[in-house]
Design an enzyme around this catalytic site. Structure first.
Site, short mmCIF file in Angstrom:
data_model
loop_
_atom_site.label_atom_id
_atom_site.label_comp_id
_atom_site.label_asym_id
_atom_site.label_seq_id
_atom_site.Cartn_x
_atom_site.Cartn_y
_atom_site.Cartn_z
N TYR A 1 0.84 -1.20 0.00
CA TYR A 1 0.00 0.00 0.00
C TYR A 1 0.87 1.25 0.00
CZ TYR A 1 -2.95 3.68 1.97
OH TYR A 1 -3.59 4.88 2.20
N GLU B 1 -11.40 5.67 5.48
CA GLU B 1 -10.89 6.60 6.48
C GLU B 1 -11.91 6.84 7.59
OE1 GLU B 1 -7.88 7.47 6.69
OE2 GLU B 1 -7.02 7.37 4.70
N TRP C 1 -4.80 2.20 10.88
CA TRP C 1 -4.99 2.03 9.45
C TRP C 1 -4.70 0.59 9.04
CZ3 TRP C 1 -7.71 3.81 5.78
CH2 TRP C 1 -7.40 3.55 4.44
#
Length: 198
Positions: free
Chosen positions: A24, A46, A54
């Protein structure tokens, strides 16, 4: 300071937990996003992250993709109440009713912005003058959690009825979608991402 990996590349230290996190970082984080559906995807992810890491969300990304119709905001906006109850039993996502309902609400608000601005892209990129903010962070201690731009964006989006998208969450969104380049300057991706915004 970025951390050197086995292949000789220096990376931002936050991404080194597992392989998908590194992928990522290397391929997506900080790349300017001009596609509305991709923007919506990151808004969903988000907003789901609020209060969590995350990495937790990244591990559930495919679960979100399945649960939210490949992040098609037109479909998400029309999800019925019964489906919300189904999602509360889905271990592939964060089973928080307020966050699930926020995603449906935000899909509707997203399309309202498209109607008024031509696209969500036009709306959000206007906050940075159409070009990514190029920060020059030398260490993670210099990284911001919010900025005056994310403050303004959060205030405006709240006034339009968006949920679970405060300044901190939206600054993370700006980082993810390339409105700001927050790779450390000695990370191999810093210059690559910077070149995309020129």
């Amino acid at each position: 300071m970025a951390i050197e990996q086995e292949n000789g590349k220096f990376r931002c230290p936050w991404c080194l937990g597992f392989e998908d996190y590194v992928k990522y970082h290397d391929e997506e984080w900080g790349v300017p996003v001009f596609d509305d559906q991709k923007q919506f995807e990151f808004l969903v992810l988000e907003s789901a992250q609020a209060g969590l890491s995350w990495s937790t969300i990244l591990k559930k990304r495919e679960g979100y993709r399945k649960a939210f119709a490949e992040f098609d905001y037109r479909v998400v906006a029309d999800l019925p109440d019964g489906y919300v109850q189904e999602l509360l039993l889905d271990s592939g996502i964060i089973r928080n009713e307020m966050k699930i309902r926020a995603a449906i609400n935000n899909a509707k608000r997203f399309m309202e912005i498209q109607a008024s601005h031509g696209s969500f892209r036009n709306y959000i990129w206007d906050f940075v003058g159409g070009k990514p903010v190029q920060n020059q962070l030398k260490s993670m201690s210099e990284a911001l959690a919010t900025s005056p731009i994310s403050d303004r964006l959060a205030k405006d989006m709240k006034s339009r009825g968006f949920k679970f998208l405060g300044s901190t969450t939206l600054y993370a969104h700006m980082q993810a979608t390339g409105l700001v380049n927050d790779h450390l300057v000695d990370c191999f991706r810093y210059e690559e991402v910077r070149a995309l915004g020129i």
